[in-house]
Design a protein around this motif. Structure first.
Motif, PDB file in Angstrom:
ATOM      1  N   ILE A  95       0.292   4.904  -7.318  1.00 31.29           N
ATOM      2  CA  ILE A  95      -0.086   3.893  -8.299  1.00 31.29           C
ATOM      3  C   ILE A  95       0.729   2.616  -8.077  1.00 31.29           C
ATOM      4  O   ILE A  95       0.203   1.501  -8.175  1.00 31.29           O
ATOM      5  N   ALA A  96       2.001   2.766  -7.769  1.00 35.53           N
ATOM      6  CA  ALA A  96       2.851   1.590  -7.539  1.00 35.53           C
ATOM      7  C   ALA A  96       2.369   0.798  -6.326  1.00 35.53           C
ATOM      8  O   ALA A  96       2.374  -0.432  -6.340  1.00 35.53           O
ATOM      9  N   ALA A  97       1.930   1.491  -5.280  1.00 37.49           N
ATOM     10  CA  ALA A  97       1.449   0.797  -4.081  1.00 37.49           C
ATOM     11  C   ALA A  97       0.135   0.069  -4.370  1.00 37.49           C
ATOM     12  O   ALA A  97      -0.065  -1.063  -3.916  1.00 37.49           O
ATOM     13  N   ILE A  98      -0.755   0.697  -5.131  1.00 34.93           N
ATOM     14  CA  ILE A  98      -2.007   0.034  -5.513  1.00 34.93           C
ATOM     15  C   ILE A  98      -1.698  -1.189  -6.368  1.00 34.93           C
ATOM     16  O   ILE A  98      -2.282  -2.256  -6.188  1.00 34.93           O
ATOM     17  N   ALA A  99      -0.766  -1.037  -7.302  1.00 36.70           N
ATOM     18  CA  ALA A  99      -0.374  -2.163  -8.149  1.00 36.70           C
ATOM     19  C   ALA A  99       0.215  -3.288  -7.301  1.00 36.70           C
ATOM     20  O   ALA A  99      -0.030  -4.469  -7.570  1.00 36.70           O
ATOM     21  N   GLN A 100       0.958  -2.935  -6.284  1.00 38.97           N
ATOM     22  CA  GLN A 100       1.545  -3.950  -5.407  1.00 38.97           C
ATOM     23  C   GLN A 100       0.458  -4.709  -4.652  1.00 38.97           C
ATOM     24  O   GLN A 100       0.523  -5.934  -4.525  1.00 38.97           O
ATOM     25  N   GLU A 102       4.355   4.238   1.956  1.00 32.96           N
ATOM     26  CA  GLU A 102       3.507   4.424   0.783  1.00 32.96           C
ATOM     27  C   GLU A 102       2.266   3.539   0.850  1.00 32.96           C
ATOM     28  O   GLU A 102       1.170   3.974   0.514  1.00 32.96           O
ATOM     29  N   LEU A 103       2.425   2.309   1.315  1.00 31.91           N
ATOM     30  CA  LEU A 103       1.267   1.424   1.444  1.00 31.91           C
ATOM     31  C   LEU A 103       0.296   1.926   2.509  1.00 31.91           C
ATOM     32  O   LEU A 103      -0.913   1.769   2.372  1.00 31.91           O
ATOM     33  N   LYS A 104       0.819   2.547   3.554  1.00 33.17           N
ATOM     34  CA  LYS A 104      -0.060   3.107   4.585  1.00 33.17           C
ATOM     35  C   LYS A 104      -0.905   4.233   4.009  1.00 33.17           C
ATOM     36  O   LYS A 104      -2.097   4.336   4.307  1.00 33.17           O
ATOM     37  N   ALA A 105      -0.312   5.057   3.170  1.00 32.10           N
ATOM     38  CA  ALA A 105      -1.063   6.149   2.540  1.00 32.10           C
ATOM     39  C   ALA A 105      -2.175   5.591   1.656  1.00 32.10           C
ATOM     40  O   ALA A 105      -3.312   6.089   1.673  1.00 32.10           O
ATOM     41  N   VAL A 106      -1.871   4.557   0.892  1.00 33.95           N
ATOM     42  CA  VAL A 106      -2.879   3.947   0.024  1.00 33.95           C
ATOM     43  C   VAL A 106      -3.972   3.283   0.859  1.00 33.95           C
ATOM     44  O   VAL A 106      -5.162   3.419   0.571  1.00 33.95           O
ATOM     45  N   ALA A 107      -3.580   2.562   1.908  1.00 32.79           N
ATOM     46  CA  ALA A 107      -4.560   1.898   2.763  1.00 32.79           C
ATOM     47  C   ALA A 107      -5.475   2.912   3.439  1.00 32.79           C
ATOM     48  O   ALA A 107      -6.690   2.694   3.532  1.00 32.79           O
ATOM     49  N   THR A 108      -4.920   4.027   3.879  1.00 33.64           N
ATOM     50  CA  THR A 108      -5.729   5.078   4.503  1.00 33.64           C
ATOM     51  C   THR A 108      -6.737   5.637   3.507  1.00 33.64           C
ATOM     52  O   THR A 108      -7.905   5.856   3.834  1.00 33.64           O
ATOM     53  N   TRP A 109      -6.301   5.846   2.279  1.00 33.44           N
ATOM     54  CA  TRP A 109      -7.199   6.354   1.234  1.00 33.44           C
ATOM     55  C   TRP A 109      -8.302   5.338   0.950  1.00 33.44           C
ATOM     56  O   TRP A 109      -9.472   5.708   0.839  1.00 33.44           O
ATOM     57  N   LEU A 110      -7.936   4.049   0.842  1.00 29.66           N
ATOM     58  CA  LEU A 110      -8.946   3.020   0.570  1.00 29.66           C
ATOM     59  C   LEU A 110      -9.962   2.925   1.705  1.00 29.66           C
ATOM     60  O   LEU A 110     -11.164   2.799   1.464  1.00 29.66           O
ATOM     61  N   ILE A 111      -9.498   2.979   2.932  1.00 34.11           N
ATOM     62  CA  ILE A 111     -10.411   2.909   4.069  1.00 34.11           C
ATOM     63  C   ILE A 111     -11.350   4.117   4.084  1.00 34.11           C
ATOM     64  O   ILE A 111     -12.526   3.999   4.403  1.00 34.11           O
TER      65      ILE A 111
END
Length: 116
Positions: free
Chosen positions: A2-7, A49-58
């Motif tokens: 959630i923090a990475a998405i918020a960022q 953490e941002l890589k994990a979020v980016a992978t999920w978004l992609i």
């Protein structure tokens, strides 16, 4: 997560504010990506953490195009009138983007080899 998405959203928000408030002639998301780039250069530990979020978004990227696709359904008369021109513009822009990307990649790759 959630923090990475918020960022990511915060960087885009700041980019939009710079675009609209300061009148910087770049789109807000582009300014936000630049801000995110600078932030990651300053704090590289947050890349994981941002890589994990980016992978999920992609992985769920196709879902993000559903609203745009549904919006096209309402534009039937405009598509019937200008559909061929829109298609030619989209294909031309895509081919131009691929060509420019390949040229930039080649330039960076050649530059990297000479630096090593």
């Amino acid at each position: 997560m959630i923090a990475a998405i918020a960022q990511l959203l915060f960087c885009q928000l700041i980019g939009e504010a710079l675009n609209r408030g300061a009148g910087i002639p770049l789109p807000g998301p582009v300014l936000g990506m630049f801000l995110l780039f600078v932030w990651l250069k300053i704090r590289p530990a947050e890349r994981v953490e941002l890589k994990a979020v980016a992978t999920w978004l992609i992985g769920h990227f196709a879902v993000l195009f559903v609203p745009a696709t549904m919006g096209l359904i309402d534009e039937g008369p405009a598509l019937a009138r200008d559909g061929i021109a829109i298609l030619v513009a989209c294909v031309g822009a895509t081919l131009l983007t691929i060509a420019v990307t390949a040229l930039v990649f080649r330039w960076v790759s050649d530059r990297d080899e000479t630096a090593a």
